[in-house]
Design an enzyme around this catalytic site. Structure first.
Site, mmCIF file in Angstrom:
data_model
loop_
_atom_site.group_PDB
_atom_site.id
_atom_site.type_symbol
_atom_site.label_atom_id
_atom_site.label_comp_id
_atom_site.label_asym_id
_atom_site.label_seq_id
_atom_site.Cartn_x
_atom_site.Cartn_y
_atom_site.Cartn_z
ATOM 1 N N ARG A 81 8.859 13.814 19.401
ATOM 2 C CA ARG A 81 7.864 13.531 20.449
ATOM 3 C C ARG A 81 6.459 13.403 19.849
ATOM 4 O O ARG A 81 5.470 13.871 20.423
ATOM 5 C CB ARG A 81 7.857 14.644 21.513
ATOM 6 C CG ARG A 81 9.138 14.784 22.292
ATOM 7 C CD ARG A 81 9.399 13.582 23.187
ATOM 8 N NE ARG A 81 10.438 13.828 24.179
ATOM 9 C CZ ARG A 81 11.732 13.602 23.984
ATOM 10 N NH1 ARG A 81 12.159 13.122 22.824
ATOM 11 N NH2 ARG A 81 12.598 13.825 24.943
ATOM 12 N N SER A 91 10.553 15.613 31.119
ATOM 13 C CA SER A 91 10.314 16.949 30.551
ATOM 14 C C SER A 91 8.827 17.250 30.572
ATOM 15 O O SER A 91 8.028 16.451 30.078
ATOM 16 C CB SER A 91 10.795 17.011 29.101
ATOM 17 O OG SER A 91 12.150 16.699 29.031
ATOM 18 N N GLU A 124 4.354 18.282 27.325
ATOM 19 C CA GLU A 124 4.731 17.033 26.662
ATOM 20 C C GLU A 124 3.880 15.849 27.116
ATOM 21 O O GLU A 124 3.445 15.052 26.287
ATOM 22 C CB GLU A 124 6.223 16.740 26.915
ATOM 23 C CG GLU A 124 6.758 15.721 25.955
ATOM 24 C CD GLU A 124 7.896 14.903 26.506
ATOM 25 O OE1 GLU A 124 8.253 13.936 25.837
ATOM 26 O OE2 GLU A 124 8.416 15.186 27.589
HETATM 27 N N1 EPU Z 1 19.262 24.319 29.908
HETATM 28 C C1 EPU Z 1 19.381 25.381 30.775
HETATM 29 N N2 EPU Z 1 18.722 25.312 31.970
HETATM 30 C C2 EPU Z 1 17.959 24.252 32.332
HETATM 31 C C3 EPU Z 1 17.839 23.171 31.439
HETATM 32 C C4 EPU Z 1 18.497 23.220 30.223
HETATM 33 O O1 EPU Z 1 20.055 26.345 30.492
HETATM 34 O O2 EPU Z 1 17.406 24.272 33.422
HETATM 35 C C5 EPU Z 1 20.000 24.347 28.641
HETATM 36 C C6 EPU Z 1 21.168 23.354 28.676
HETATM 37 O O3 EPU Z 1 22.317 23.924 29.213
HETATM 38 C C7 EPU Z 1 21.348 23.015 27.217
HETATM 39 C C8 EPU Z 1 19.923 23.082 26.674
HETATM 40 O O4 EPU Z 1 19.167 23.870 27.578
HETATM 41 O O5 EPU Z 1 22.113 23.976 26.556
HETATM 42 C C9 EPU Z 1 19.302 21.709 26.480
HETATM 43 O O6 EPU Z 1 19.289 21.028 27.740
HETATM 44 P P1 EPU Z 1 19.475 19.443 27.866
HETATM 45 O O7 EPU Z 1 20.640 18.979 27.075
HETATM 46 O O8 EPU Z 1 19.453 19.113 29.319
HETATM 47 O O9 EPU Z 1 18.233 18.821 27.137
HETATM 48 P P2 EPU Z 1 16.726 19.314 27.032
HETATM 49 O O10 EPU Z 1 16.508 19.907 25.707
HETATM 50 O O11 EPU Z 1 16.388 20.146 28.222
HETATM 51 C C10 EPU Z 1 15.903 17.066 25.973
HETATM 52 C C11 EPU Z 1 14.778 16.083 26.173
HETATM 53 C C12 EPU Z 1 15.085 15.151 27.347
HETATM 54 C C13 EPU Z 1 16.379 14.409 27.036
HETATM 55 C C14 EPU Z 1 17.498 15.444 26.823
HETATM 56 C C15 EPU Z 1 18.789 14.790 26.402
HETATM 57 C C16 EPU Z 1 12.740 17.156 25.401
HETATM 58 C C17 EPU Z 1 11.440 17.779 25.770
HETATM 59 N N3 EPU Z 1 13.532 16.779 26.408
HETATM 60 O O12 EPU Z 1 15.954 17.891 27.127
HETATM 61 O O13 EPU Z 1 14.038 14.204 27.433
HETATM 62 O O14 EPU Z 1 16.735 13.536 28.091
HETATM 63 O O15 EPU Z 1 17.108 16.361 25.755
HETATM 64 O O16 EPU Z 1 18.669 14.352 25.079
HETATM 65 O O17 EPU Z 1 13.025 17.006 24.216
HETATM 66 C C18 EPU Z 1 11.924 13.744 28.465
HETATM 67 O O18 EPU Z 1 11.408 13.843 27.355
HETATM 68 O O19 EPU Z 1 11.231 13.479 29.479
HETATM 69 C C19 EPU Z 1 13.352 13.994 28.618
HETATM 70 C C20 EPU Z 1 13.932 14.038 29.817
#
Ligand code: EPU
Length: 334
Positions: free
Chosen positions: A164, A234, A330
């Site tokens: 990012r 995010s 972000e």
């Molecule tokens: N999780 C929770 N509770 C929540 C959200 C997430 O326990 O409310 C846990 C999930 O179960 C998982 C981990 O956290 O084990 C990661 O969650 P997820 O796979 O949904 O991805 P993220 O890290 O929350 C990132 C990006 C997203 C992107 C997804 C998929 C960032 C800041 N965000 O989210 O990007 O779509 O991975 O690759 O890196 C964005 O930047 O706007 C965005 C949506």
């Protein structure tokens, strides 16, 4: 058509729907039109704010100077056998580009389907999802210097891409406008299905379109559609901490998501940290933590940037107190 307009309401031009009025705003349809807008800004010493799809910005109620949204959206493909380069205007819609290329059988961008925003904004934060970042496909970025109007290409390495992050947020912030991207495409099957349950969602022989559609359905399940509920995806970056810090936390919370990074560091999941603080689905005034993805803050209407930042600081403070981990917003605050 006037080159620019005065007193422009940008509330509908940012996906968080934060109220904002700009002194002036322009949507140049060609690079020449952009050059003329920049000349006006230089002559009248107007501060410039560059906007894309408005899906990753926190706008103030009053935006001084000129808001510029490049609207040149032409793109074409230069093919070399089974490889190709897509040359894409900054104003093209990212998701539409991804889906059109996937439909035509080109591999490269399919994991980045349904990310809102414009192509010109994509390198700024090096958009990423489902195990892929823009940087995996980016060959170069054509930019125009705000100060001189000079145009040049930056090679991928010069973009200094990180998680990012890019040179456009650092040394080149406020100095260039992105005109065009060069993106690498291939006919050779290269499905990347390691993230989450993506592999399970793609049935049969993977095609770029099947992968893109699987990504869309995953995103639709978790992420609110900004047209229905205002948000900027995010709201926080996933924090990257020292490995020792992550290990100490893992000893206390063995189910905490934790991904090894280069240089003895680990990326934690901000959504998990916020969720574990019991904040998912909570609301304060006009803003809330999304009920299915704690990393997304939503705007129910009637709020301002100041109130949103206040709400976000409260969340970050709670996470800091509980886990000792610092969360950084972000979206770009202009
Ligand atoms: N999780 C929770 N509770 C929540 C959200 C997430 O326990 O409310 C846990 C999930 O179960 C998982 C981990 O956290 O084990 C990661 O969650 P997820 O796979 O949904 O991805 P993220 O890290 O929350 C990132 C990006 C997203 C992107 C997804 C998929 C960032 C800041 N965000 O989210 O990007 O779509 O991975 O690759 O890196 C964005 O930047 O706007 C965005 C949506």
């Amino acid at each position: 058509m006037a080159l620019f307009e005065r007193e422009v309401d940008l509330t509908g031009a940012n996906t968080l729907r934060l109220p904002c009025v700009a002194d002036f705003a322009a949507r140049p349809k060609t690079v020449n039109e952009l050059r003329r807008v920049l000349e006006v800004c230089r002559a009248d010493r107007l501060p410039i704010t560059l906007l894309g799809g408005g899906s990753n910005v926190l706008l103030p109620e009053r935006l001084a100077g000129m808001a510029i949204t490049p609207a040149f959206d032409q793109w074409w493909i230069e093919r070399r056998g089974s490889e190709a380069t897509a040359l894409v205007g900054a104003g093209a819609n990212w998701h539409e580009l991804v889906m059109t290329l996937a439909e035509r059988g080109w591999w490269g961008l399919e994991n980045l389907a349904l990310i809102p925003g414009s192509c010109g904004a994509a390198p700024v934060q090096n958009i990423g999802a489902y195990g892929v970042e823009l940087g995996d496909a980016l060959e170069g970025v054509q930019v125009m210097e705000l100060a001189t109007g000079g145009v040049r290409w930056l090679a991928r390495d010069e973009c200094e891409l990180g998680y990012r992050d890019s040179v456009f947020k650092r040394a080149l912030a406020g100095r260039v406008v992105i005109l065009r991207l060069a993106l690498r495409l291939s006919r050779q099957a290269a499905p990347r299905l390691d993230y989450g349950d993506l592999a399970r969602r793609v049935t049969g022989t993977p095609t770029p379109l099947a992968v893109a559609e699987a990504v869309c359905s995953t995103r639709r399940e978790k992420l609110p559609d900004p047209r229905e509920l205002a948000n900027a995806g995010s709201f926080f970056k996933n924090p990257v901490v020292e490995r020792a810090t992550a290990e100490a936390l893992l000893a206390r919370y063995p189910d905490m998501p934790c991904f090894a990074q280069p240089g003895e560091r680990c990326k934690l999941a901000a959504g998990w940290l916020i969720d574990r603080c019991g904040l998912k689905g909570t609301r304060r005034g006009a803003f809330g933590v999304h009920e299915r993805q704690a990393l997304v803050l939503v705007h129910f209407g009637g709020g301002t940037r100041e109130a949103l930042l206040d709400f976000a600081h409260g969340i970050a403070d709670t996470v800091q107190a509980r886990f000792g981990v610092h969360l950084e917003p972000e979206p770009r605050c202009v």
